[in-house]
Design a protein around this motif. Structure first.
Motif, PDB file in Angstrom:
ATOM      1  N   GLY A   1      -5.443   9.083   2.980  1.00  0.00           N
ATOM      2  CA  GLY A   1      -4.336   7.504   2.802  1.00  0.00           C
ATOM      3  C   GLY A   1      -3.445   7.211   2.094  1.00  0.00           C
ATOM      4  O   GLY A   1      -2.296   8.354   1.196  1.00  0.00           O
TER       5      GLY A   1
ATOM      6  N   ILE B   1      -2.196   6.874  -0.943  1.00  0.00           N
ATOM      7  CA  ILE B   1      -2.123   6.984  -2.859  1.00  0.00           C
ATOM      8  C   ILE B   1      -2.323   8.614  -2.689  1.00  0.00           C
ATOM      9  O   ILE B   1      -1.222   9.451  -3.438  1.00  0.00           O
ATOM     10  CB  ILE B   1      -3.161   6.415  -3.737  1.00  0.00           C
ATOM     11  CG1 ILE B   1      -2.565   4.879  -3.847  1.00  0.00           C
ATOM     12  CG2 ILE B   1      -2.719   6.308  -4.996  1.00  0.00           C
ATOM     13  CD1 ILE B   1      -2.967   4.020  -4.608  1.00  0.00           C
ATOM     14  N   GLY B   2      -3.524   8.589  -2.002  1.00  0.00           N
ATOM     15  CA  GLY B   2      -4.125  10.113  -1.974  1.00  0.00           C
ATOM     16  C   GLY B   2      -2.751  10.690  -1.123  1.00  0.00           C
ATOM     17  O   GLY B   2      -3.386  12.056  -1.797  1.00  0.00           O
TER      18      GLY B   2
ATOM     19  N   ASP C   1     -11.690  10.296   6.093  1.00  0.00           N
ATOM     20  CA  ASP C   1     -12.679  10.320   7.648  1.00  0.00           C
ATOM     21  C   ASP C   1     -11.458   9.374   9.053  1.00  0.00           C
ATOM     22  O   ASP C   1     -12.143   8.894   9.235  1.00  0.00           O
ATOM     23  CB  ASP C   1     -13.986   9.236   7.685  1.00  0.00           C
ATOM     24  CG  ASP C   1     -14.100   8.347   6.332  1.00  0.00           C
ATOM     25  OD1 ASP C   1     -12.583   7.834   6.604  1.00  0.00           O
ATOM     26  OD2 ASP C   1     -14.239   7.363   6.418  1.00  0.00           O
TER      27      ASP C   1
ATOM     28  N   GLY D   1     -14.310  14.085   7.722  1.00  0.00           N
ATOM     29  CA  GLY D   1     -15.887  13.757   7.792  1.00  0.00           C
ATOM     30  C   GLY D   1     -15.912  12.580   6.409  1.00  0.00           C
ATOM     31  O   GLY D   1     -14.982  11.803   5.309  1.00  0.00           O
ATOM     32  N   SER D   2     -17.343  11.990   6.295  1.00  0.00           N
ATOM     33  CA  SER D   2     -17.198  11.128   5.346  1.00  0.00           C
ATOM     34  C   SER D   2     -17.937  11.112   3.759  1.00  0.00           C
ATOM     35  O   SER D   2     -18.680  12.254   3.876  1.00  0.00           O
ATOM     36  CB  SER D   2     -18.748  10.060   6.008  1.00  0.00           C
ATOM     37  OG  SER D   2     -18.189   9.074   5.208  1.00  0.00           O
TER      38      SER D   2
ATOM     39  N   ALA E   1     -11.390   7.906  -2.107  1.00  0.00           N
ATOM     40  CA  ALA E   1     -12.065   7.125  -0.817  1.00  0.00           C
ATOM     41  C   ALA E   1     -12.264   6.234  -1.366  1.00  0.00           C
ATOM     42  O   ALA E   1     -13.467   6.156  -1.662  1.00  0.00           O
ATOM     43  CB  ALA E   1     -12.767   8.324  -0.069  1.00  0.00           C
TER      44      ALA E   1
ATOM     45  N   THR F   1     -19.863   1.866   0.845  1.00  0.00           N
ATOM     46  CA  THR F   1     -19.439   3.213   1.275  1.00  0.00           C
ATOM     47  C   THR F   1     -18.580   2.918  -0.169  1.00  0.00           C
ATOM     48  O   THR F   1     -18.495   4.347  -0.786  1.00  0.00           O
ATOM     49  CB  THR F   1     -17.776   2.771   2.172  1.00  0.00           C
ATOM     50  OG1 THR F   1     -17.999   2.520   3.358  1.00  0.00           O
ATOM     51  CG2 THR F   1     -16.513   4.069   2.151  1.00  0.00           C
TER      52      THR F   1
ATOM     53  N   ALA G   1     -10.809   6.155  -8.011  1.00  0.00           N
ATOM     54  CA  ALA G   1      -9.496   5.524  -8.270  1.00  0.00           C
ATOM     55  C   ALA G   1     -10.642   3.552  -8.362  1.00  0.00           C
ATOM     56  O   ALA G   1     -11.091   3.531  -7.626  1.00  0.00           O
ATOM     57  CB  ALA G   1      -9.044   5.574  -7.622  1.00  0.00           C
ATOM     58  N   SER G   2     -10.558   3.063  -9.610  1.00  0.00           N
ATOM     59  CA  SER G   2     -10.617   1.714  -9.415  1.00  0.00           C
ATOM     60  C   SER G   2      -9.625   0.886  -9.406  1.00  0.00           C
ATOM     61  O   SER G   2      -7.893   1.482  -9.172  1.00  0.00           O
ATOM     62  CB  SER G   2     -11.853   1.535 -10.856  1.00  0.00           C
ATOM     63  OG  SER G   2     -12.256   0.248 -11.150  1.00  0.00           O
TER      64      SER G   2
ATOM     65  N   ILE H   1      -0.511  -1.311  -6.091  1.00  0.00           N
ATOM     66  CA  ILE H   1       0.205   0.006  -5.855  1.00  0.00           C
ATOM     67  C   ILE H   1       1.319  -0.598  -4.702  1.00  0.00           C
ATOM     68  O   ILE H   1       0.285  -0.623  -3.465  1.00  0.00           O
ATOM     69  CB  ILE H   1      -0.472   1.145  -6.381  1.00  0.00           C
ATOM     70  CG1 ILE H   1      -1.221   1.502  -7.361  1.00  0.00           C
ATOM     71  CG2 ILE H   1       0.540   3.099  -6.565  1.00  0.00           C
ATOM     72  CD1 ILE H   1      -0.437   0.740  -9.267  1.00  0.00           C
TER      73      ILE H   1
HETATM   74  P1  NAD Z   1      -6.309   4.083   1.784  1.00  0.00           P
HETATM   75  O1  NAD Z   1      -6.569   2.690   2.354  1.00  0.00           O
HETATM   76  O2  NAD Z   1      -5.055   4.889   2.481  1.00  0.00           O
HETATM   77  O3  NAD Z   1      -6.758   5.303   1.199  1.00  0.00           O
HETATM   78  C1  NAD Z   1      -8.278   5.302   1.328  1.00  0.00           C
HETATM   79  C2  NAD Z   1      -8.739   6.424   1.941  1.00  0.00           C
HETATM   80  O4  NAD Z   1      -9.972   6.817   1.906  1.00  0.00           O
HETATM   81  C3  NAD Z   1      -8.326   6.801   3.101  1.00  0.00           C
HETATM   82  O5  NAD Z   1      -6.975   7.419   3.848  1.00  0.00           O
HETATM   83  C4  NAD Z   1      -9.611   6.072   4.109  1.00  0.00           C
HETATM   84  O6  NAD Z   1      -9.430   7.334   5.829  1.00  0.00           O
HETATM   85  C5  NAD Z   1     -10.122   7.466   2.910  1.00  0.00           C
HETATM   86  N1  NAD Z   1     -11.917   6.439   3.553  1.00  0.00           N
HETATM   87  C6  NAD Z   1     -11.815   5.414   3.474  1.00  0.00           C
HETATM   88  N2  NAD Z   1     -13.629   5.236   3.539  1.00  0.00           N
HETATM   89  C7  NAD Z   1     -14.212   7.241   3.780  1.00  0.00           C
HETATM   90  C8  NAD Z   1     -15.556   7.415   3.995  1.00  0.00           C
HETATM   91  N3  NAD Z   1     -16.409   6.995   3.963  1.00  0.00           N
HETATM   92  N4  NAD Z   1     -15.315   8.775   3.950  1.00  0.00           N
HETATM   93  C9  NAD Z   1     -14.210   9.351   3.940  1.00  0.00           C
HETATM   94  N5  NAD Z   1     -13.257   9.251   3.400  1.00  0.00           N
HETATM   95  C10 NAD Z   1     -12.948   7.547   2.838  1.00  0.00           C
HETATM   96  O7  NAD Z   1      -5.843   2.812   0.482  1.00  0.00           O
HETATM   97  P2  NAD Z   1      -5.242   3.581  -1.155  1.00  0.00           P
HETATM   98  O8  NAD Z   1      -4.239   1.769  -1.345  1.00  0.00           O
HETATM   99  O9  NAD Z   1      -4.502   4.620  -0.778  1.00  0.00           O
HETATM  100  O10 NAD Z   1      -5.986   3.864  -2.214  1.00  0.00           O
HETATM  101  C11 NAD Z   1      -6.538   3.853  -2.986  1.00  0.00           C
HETATM  102  C12 NAD Z   1      -7.996   4.254  -3.259  1.00  0.00           C
HETATM  103  O11 NAD Z   1      -7.182   3.698  -4.644  1.00  0.00           O
HETATM  104  C13 NAD Z   1      -8.581   3.354  -3.107  1.00  0.00           C
HETATM  105  O12 NAD Z   1     -10.226   3.726  -4.147  1.00  0.00           O
HETATM  106  C14 NAD Z   1      -8.855   1.845  -3.396  1.00  0.00           C
HETATM  107  O13 NAD Z   1      -9.829   1.455  -3.487  1.00  0.00           O
HETATM  108  C15 NAD Z   1      -7.827   2.040  -4.853  1.00  0.00           C
HETATM  109  N6  NAD Z   1      -6.957   1.500  -5.630  1.00  0.00           N
HETATM  110  C16 NAD Z   1      -5.752   1.325  -4.920  1.00  0.00           C
HETATM  111  C17 NAD Z   1      -4.309  -0.070  -4.865  1.00  0.00           C
HETATM  112  C18 NAD Z   1      -3.223   0.021  -4.206  1.00  0.00           C
HETATM  113  O14 NAD Z   1      -2.255  -0.704  -4.957  1.00  0.00           O
HETATM  114  N7  NAD Z   1      -2.965   0.895  -3.572  1.00  0.00           N
HETATM  115  C19 NAD Z   1      -5.345  -0.979  -6.099  1.00  0.00           C
HETATM  116  C20 NAD Z   1      -6.282  -0.757  -6.475  1.00  0.00           C
HETATM  117  C21 NAD Z   1      -7.135   0.829  -6.179  1.00  0.00           C
END
Ligand code: NAD
Length: 311
Positions: free
Chosen positions: A10, A12-13, A32, A55-56, A77, A95, A117-118, A179
């Motif tokens: 994703g 941030i990841g 996944d 995978g999930s 995730a 999830t 990550a909250s 973010i």
């Molecule tokens: P993103 O959607 O880019 O990343 C989430 C990743 O989790 C994706 O790659 C997705 O494919 C994967 N994923 C989802 N369900 C899954 C499952 N069942 N099994 C395996 N992988 C799974 O979003 P992001 O913005 O990078 O968010 C990353 C984390 O940071 C999340 O936990 C999100 O709640 C948290 N967060 C982000 C923000 C922000 O501003 N971007 C704000 C608050 C919290």
């Protein structure tokens, strides 16, 4: 560090993976690809210290297997994005709740450090200046339309706390506040990439609500080193820590700034929350972090300004 990054494909990841690999660590991603993408990680393909497992986190056996040889777990995730959460509240809950339970349980069994990550959403409809980490504010006031996300993340925090207290698992909870940065997609409702995409395409920039709602946007490049430092700081264990930017802007101001910085001829259009997300949608008027705790723990001080982030 032998790290597992759930959600590593994703936004941030994938930046976290880049940072860890650049600092000589081994990284295994479990994703996944539901909202993430392999292209976010293509720069790491072929690197012997990097592996992607598709995978999930709902697959308990797979989660255990993936975590069986690591010493650190960054759990990112989750089902994210306003559209995903509003359209599929129960699926998101599943999830974000059961998936986290699987990951934290496997981390505890392995004795690996754990970070979850909250989100600022756990503060609910709290418009105060600079939200602090005071526990009594968690889930204090429901935000109806995004409640499944806030509730699951709040419960994730509590599950992590309990594991930390009961098993001695070193665990960190980061509460991210809006973010933004490269690789973030506008597809799931994130406002900055959506506005930039509309501006570059010469389409109208659609502001939901009247645009007076205020937000602070934090750069992914400021928060990634902070995430890693927190994981390495025992004083941060079993704490929830806000991370985000401190420059406040209205959404209308953001739209105007995007038009100016991209040199676009797009006009700004206002769309009601109801038309954008359906009946009963609610949003917070203001959301601003207090980052003093992160400042005290790791010297966190966001450097990037909104113009750098958009540019
Ligand atoms: P993103 O959607 O880019 O990343 C989430 C990743 O989790 C994706 O790659 C997705 O494919 C994967 N994923 C989802 N369900 C899954 C499952 N069942 N099994 C395996 N992988 C799974 O979003 P992001 O913005 O990078 O968010 C990353 C984390 O940071 C999340 O936990 C999100 O709640 C948290 N967060 C982000 C923000 C922000 O501003 N971007 C704000 C608050 C919290």
């Amino acid at each position: 560090m032998k790290a597992v990054v759930t959600g590593g494909a994703g936004f941030i990841g994938s930046h976290l993976c880049d940072h860890l690999i650049a600092h000589g660590h081994e990284v295994l991603v479990l994703d996944d690809l539901s909202t993430g993408s392999e292209t976010n990680l293509e720069q790491l393909s072929g690197n012997p210290d990097f592996e992607l497992v598709k995978g999930s986190i709902l697959d308990k056996t797979l989660v255990r297997d993936v975590i069986s040889e690591c010493d650190t777990v960054f759990h990112l995730a989750a089902a994210v994005g306003v559209h995903t959460i509003v359209d599929k509240p129960l699926q998101s809950l599943r999830t974000n709740l059961h998936g986290t339970e699987n990951v934290v349980e496997a981390a505890a069994a392995r004795g690996a450090r754990f970070l979850v990550a909250s989100t600022s959403e756990v503060y609910g409809k709290n418009d105060t200046d600079g939200l602090t980490e005071d526990a009594d504010r968690i889930l204090g006031s429901p935000l109806k339309s995004r409640w499944s996300y806030a509730a699951a993340k709040g419960l994730d925090e509590l599950v992590a706390y309990v594991y930390g207290e009961e098993t001695g698992l070193p665990c960190v909870i980061t509460r991210f506040f809006n973010i933004v940065g490269p690789r973030q997609t506008g597809r799931y409702g994130m406002v900055v990439p959506r506005f930039v995409g509309q501006a570059l395409a010469g389409e109208p920039i659609t502001v939901y609500g009247d645009g007076t709602q205020r937000r602070c946007f934090g750069s992914v490049f400021d928060i990634i080193p902070a995430v890693v430092k927190l994981m390495e700081t025992p004083a941060a264990y079993n704490r929830a820590v806000n991370l985000g930017g401190l420059e406040e802007v209205t959404i209308r101001g953001l739209a105007e700034r995007v038009v100016e910085l991209t040199g676009s001829s797009s006009r700004i259009e206002y769309v009601s929350y109801e038309d954008a997300y359906g009946e009963g949608y609610e949003d917070m008027q203001r959301r601003m972090p207090d980052t003093a705790l992160a400042g005290g723990l790791i010297g966190y001080k966001p450097q990037r300004r909104l113009d750098d982030i958009i540019g």
